[in-house]
Design a protein around this motif. Structure first.
Motif, PDB file in Angstrom:
ATOM      1  N   ARG A  92       0.831  -1.202   0.000  1.00  0.00           N
ATOM      2  CA  ARG A  92       0.000   0.000   0.000  1.00  0.00           C
ATOM      3  C   ARG A  92       0.870   1.258   0.000  1.00  0.00           C
ATOM      4  NH1 ARG A  92      -1.594   2.964   4.200  1.00  0.00           N
ATOM      5  NH2 ARG A  92      -1.039   1.332   5.689  1.00  0.00           N
ATOM      6  N   HIS A  93       1.916   1.260   0.831  1.00  0.00           N
ATOM      7  CA  HIS A  93       2.808   2.419   0.875  1.00  0.00           C
ATOM      8  C   HIS A  93       3.524   2.616  -0.457  1.00  0.00           C
ATOM      9  CE1 HIS A  93       2.169   3.485   4.973  1.00  0.00           C
ATOM     10  NE2 HIS A  93       2.609   2.340   5.451  1.00  0.00           N
ATOM     11  N   PHE A  94       3.858   1.499  -1.118  1.00  0.00           N
ATOM     12  CA  PHE A  94       4.515   1.589  -2.419  1.00  0.00           C
ATOM     13  C   PHE A  94       3.579   2.233  -3.439  1.00  0.00           C
ATOM     14  CE2 PHE A  94       5.546  -0.263  -6.592  1.00  0.00           C
ATOM     15  CZ  PHE A  94       6.849   0.178  -6.723  1.00  0.00           C
ATOM     16  N   ARG A  95       2.299   1.800  -3.438  1.00  0.00           N
ATOM     17  CA  ARG A  95       1.322   2.388  -4.364  1.00  0.00           C
ATOM     18  C   ARG A  95       1.100   3.861  -4.055  1.00  0.00           C
ATOM     19  NH1 ARG A  95      -1.475  -2.420  -3.194  1.00  0.00           N
ATOM     20  NH2 ARG A  95      -2.892  -1.245  -1.837  1.00  0.00           N
ATOM     21  N   GLU A  96       1.029   4.196  -2.766  1.00  0.00           N
ATOM     22  CA  GLU A  96       0.815   5.592  -2.384  1.00  0.00           C
ATOM     23  C   GLU A  96       2.007   6.458  -2.790  1.00  0.00           C
ATOM     24  OE1 GLU A  96      -0.045   5.713   1.733  1.00  0.00           O
ATOM     25  OE2 GLU A  96      -2.083   4.954   1.527  1.00  0.00           O
ATOM     26  N   THR A  97       3.213   5.909  -2.650  1.00  0.00           N
ATOM     27  CA  THR A  97       4.406   6.664  -3.050  1.00  0.00           C
ATOM     28  C   THR A  97       4.374   6.982  -4.536  1.00  0.00           C
ATOM     29  OG1 THR A  97       5.743   5.641  -1.311  1.00  0.00           O
ATOM     30  CG2 THR A  97       6.922   6.617  -3.172  1.00  0.00           C
ATOM     31  N   LEU A  98       4.068   5.978  -5.351  1.00  0.00           N
ATOM     32  CA  LEU A  98       3.962   6.208  -6.789  1.00  0.00           C
ATOM     33  C   LEU A  98       2.810   7.160  -7.101  1.00  0.00           C
ATOM     34  CD1 LEU A  98       4.591   2.619  -8.223  1.00  0.00           C
ATOM     35  CD2 LEU A  98       6.215   4.488  -7.919  1.00  0.00           C
ATOM     36  N   GLY A  99       1.719   7.053  -6.299  1.00  0.00           N
ATOM     37  CA  GLY A  99       0.590   7.958  -6.495  1.00  0.00           C
ATOM     38  C   GLY A  99       0.956   9.403  -6.205  1.00  0.00           C
ATOM     39  N   ILE A 100       1.763   9.624  -5.157  1.00  0.00           N
ATOM     40  CA  ILE A 100       2.194  10.982  -4.820  1.00  0.00           C
ATOM     41  C   ILE A 100       3.116  11.528  -5.894  1.00  0.00           C
ATOM     42  CG2 ILE A 100       3.519  12.360  -3.166  1.00  0.00           C
ATOM     43  CD1 ILE A 100       2.493  10.457  -0.977  1.00  0.00           C
ATOM     44  N   ILE A 101       4.018  10.696  -6.405  1.00  0.00           N
ATOM     45  CA  ILE A 101       4.894  11.136  -7.493  1.00  0.00           C
ATOM     46  C   ILE A 101       4.058  11.546  -8.702  1.00  0.00           C
ATOM     47  CG2 ILE A 101       6.619  10.363  -9.169  1.00  0.00           C
ATOM     48  CD1 ILE A 101       7.896   8.704  -7.001  1.00  0.00           C
ATOM     49  N   SER A 102       3.041  10.722  -9.023  1.00  0.00           N
ATOM     50  CA  SER A 102       2.157  11.048 -10.134  1.00  0.00           C
ATOM     51  C   SER A 102       1.401  12.341  -9.879  1.00  0.00           C
ATOM     52  CB  SER A 102       1.173   9.897 -10.370  1.00  0.00           C
ATOM     53  OG  SER A 102       0.257  10.213 -11.389  1.00  0.00           O
ATOM     54  N   SER A 103       0.953  12.552  -8.633  1.00  0.00           N
ATOM     55  CA  SER A 103       0.215  13.766  -8.280  1.00  0.00           C
ATOM     56  C   SER A 103       1.100  15.003  -8.404  1.00  0.00           C
ATOM     57  CB  SER A 103      -0.329  13.647  -6.861  1.00  0.00           C
ATOM     58  OG  SER A 103      -0.976  14.834  -6.460  1.00  0.00           O
ATOM     59  N   VAL A 104       2.331  14.895  -7.926  1.00  0.00           N
ATOM     60  CA  VAL A 104       3.267  16.024  -8.037  1.00  0.00           C
ATOM     61  C   VAL A 104       3.527  16.345  -9.502  1.00  0.00           C
ATOM     62  CG1 VAL A 104       5.638  16.769  -7.584  1.00  0.00           C
ATOM     63  CG2 VAL A 104       4.361  15.574  -5.809  1.00  0.00           C
ATOM     64  N   TYR A 105       3.665  15.305 -10.317  1.00  0.00           N
ATOM     65  CA  TYR A 105       3.925  15.502 -11.747  1.00  0.00           C
ATOM     66  C   TYR A 105       2.750  16.205 -12.423  1.00  0.00           C
ATOM     67  CZ  TYR A 105       4.432  14.340 -16.692  1.00  0.00           C
ATOM     68  OH  TYR A 105       4.509  14.410 -18.048  1.00  0.00           O
ATOM     69  N   ARG A 106       1.516  15.784 -12.112  1.00  0.00           N
ATOM     70  CA  ARG A 106       0.336  16.371 -12.756  1.00  0.00           C
ATOM     71  C   ARG A 106       0.090  17.805 -12.286  1.00  0.00           C
ATOM     72  NH1 ARG A 106      -2.079  11.562 -11.161  1.00  0.00           N
ATOM     73  NH2 ARG A 106      -3.314  12.767  -9.654  1.00  0.00           N
ATOM     74  N   GLN A 107       0.237  18.042 -11.003  1.00  0.00           N
ATOM     75  CA  GLN A 107      -0.130  19.339 -10.442  1.00  0.00           C
ATOM     76  C   GLN A 107       0.982  20.387 -10.541  1.00  0.00           C
ATOM     77  OE1 GLN A 107      -1.582  18.753  -6.442  1.00  0.00           O
ATOM     78  NE2 GLN A 107      -3.018  17.147  -7.053  1.00  0.00           N
TER      79      GLN A 107
END
Length: 367
Positions: free
Chosen positions: A104-119
């Motif tokens: 779960r933490h691994f998915r969240e980490t990748l999700g945060i990276i994706s969020s930073v990239y988009r925003q």
């Protein structure tokens, strides 16, 4: 017993010649008998400046590749961004299933990276890379240089030229103290930049502007916020060096058992690459274990380096005070905020850094 021919006796006499001289003379015959030296002799053979250059290049390579994980880790260590990510559905709750938590933490980490990239854009994934490189290159150069040099000095002065785990401990502690003291201002600026938001709320235009703001508002002393936590964090470096040296020793002993006294001459290119991968992997494993044990200091250090509150009074004022406030307000689990991106960054970083360090040492030592 069959008699030996004259030619056989002459051959044996020539082979035994190097061993018949005085100790001082015989020591100059490097290939005489190819005697096995059971102690690690890297520091005696490698010049100090080679450690300095190789450490800087290795640190630079690792920092560039793993920078996005460093941005996420720093933000998750910050109380401001932790609250924001929790409000967006990144729950900090844990379960008894460590495998599920890790996934779960691994998915969240990748999700945060994706969020930073988009925003915030692609460049935001490399926020703080400038001061990071400015810090990493001298930090790793100082660390590898100090460790290699003091290991040689301590072994000669305190242990008759022989290495031992306690020699590695002293050298790693010295290297950690020197590195933390010399580079704390750089890491402080990097942390401030990584916590800085993009757009109209951005506080610092670049590293130099951040430096000037700190000097103006907090004084020179402000550049050394988090230094006590950095000294505490040197324990991580000490553990990593100790574990790495022990694993490297095991790899060397296996090599001696397989190839005997012949050393490098009997190894194929594949064998050399395999051993290089084993040593590099050992650095990653050592970093993983050391990080798990000592990670809370990372969170405290980030909090101490945060910019002061709007009223100008910092919330976190000291090492012990920070531990108490964080645990009281956020719970013990918050002391491991950002651990997953930290491991995703530091483990491959160590593999790349130590692997590059060895390659550069090999290239420069052969010249």
């Amino acid at each position: 017993m069959p008699r030996k021919t004259l030619s056989e006796l002459e051959r044996e006499a020539r082979e035994s010649g190097p061993f018949l001289g005085s100790d001082e003379t015989a020591s100059n015959f490097k290939d005489a008998g190819r005697a096995v030296d059971m102690k690690e002799d890297t520091t005696q053979q490698v010049k100090p400046w080679v450690h300095f250059v190789a450490g800087g290049i290795g640190g630079m390579a690792g920092a560039v590749v793993t920078c996005p994980f460093d941005v996420v880790k720093t933000r998750l260590q910050s109380d401001v961004y932790q609250a924001a990510y929790r409000s967006n559905g990144h729950n900090a709750a844990t379960s008894a299933n460590f495998l599920k938590d890790g996934a779960r933490h691994f998915r969240e980490t990748l999700g945060i990276i994706s969020s930073v990239y988009r925003q915030e854009g692609f460049r935001s994934l490399f926020k703080g890379l400038g001061p990071n490189l400015v810090g990493v290159i001298p930090a790793r150069s100082i660390n590898f240089f100090t460790y290699g040099t003091t290991k040689d000095i301590y072994s000669r002065a305190l242990n008759n030229g022989q290495e031992a785990p306690w020699i590695h401990l002293l050298a790693a502690a010295t290297a950690g103290w020197a590195t933390s003291t010399a580079t704390n201002p750089i890491w402080l600026i990097k942390t401030r930049l990584q916590l800085d938001k993009t757009g109209s709320t951005r506080q610092h235009k670049n590293s130099w502007a951040c430096f000037n703001d700190i000097i103006k508002n907090e004084g020179v002393k402000g550049l050394y916020k988090g230094l006590s936590a950095s000294y505490l964090g040197s324990v991580e470096g000490i553990l990593q060096w100790l574990l790495y040296e022990q694993m490297k020793h095991v790899i060397k002993m296996r090599s001696l058992q397989k190839f005997g006294n012949a050393g490098e001459s009997e190894k194929t290119t594949g064998d050399k690459i395999k051993e290089w991968c084993q040593r590099s992997g050992s650095a990653g494993l050592a970093k993983f274990v050391a990080s798990i044990i000592t990670y809370p200091h990372e969170v405290v250090r980030t909090r101490l380096r945060q910019a002061p509150c709007q009223n100008g009074k910092p919330k976190y004022t000291g090492l012990i005070q920070s531990f108490r406030v964080i645990i009281k307000e956020e719970g013990l689990v918050s002391m491991y905020g950002g651990l997953t991106p930290h491991l995703l960054r530091t483990v491959p970083n160590s593999i790349i850094m130590f692997g590059t360090w060895e390659l550069v040492i090999k290239l420069l030592s052969d010249k």
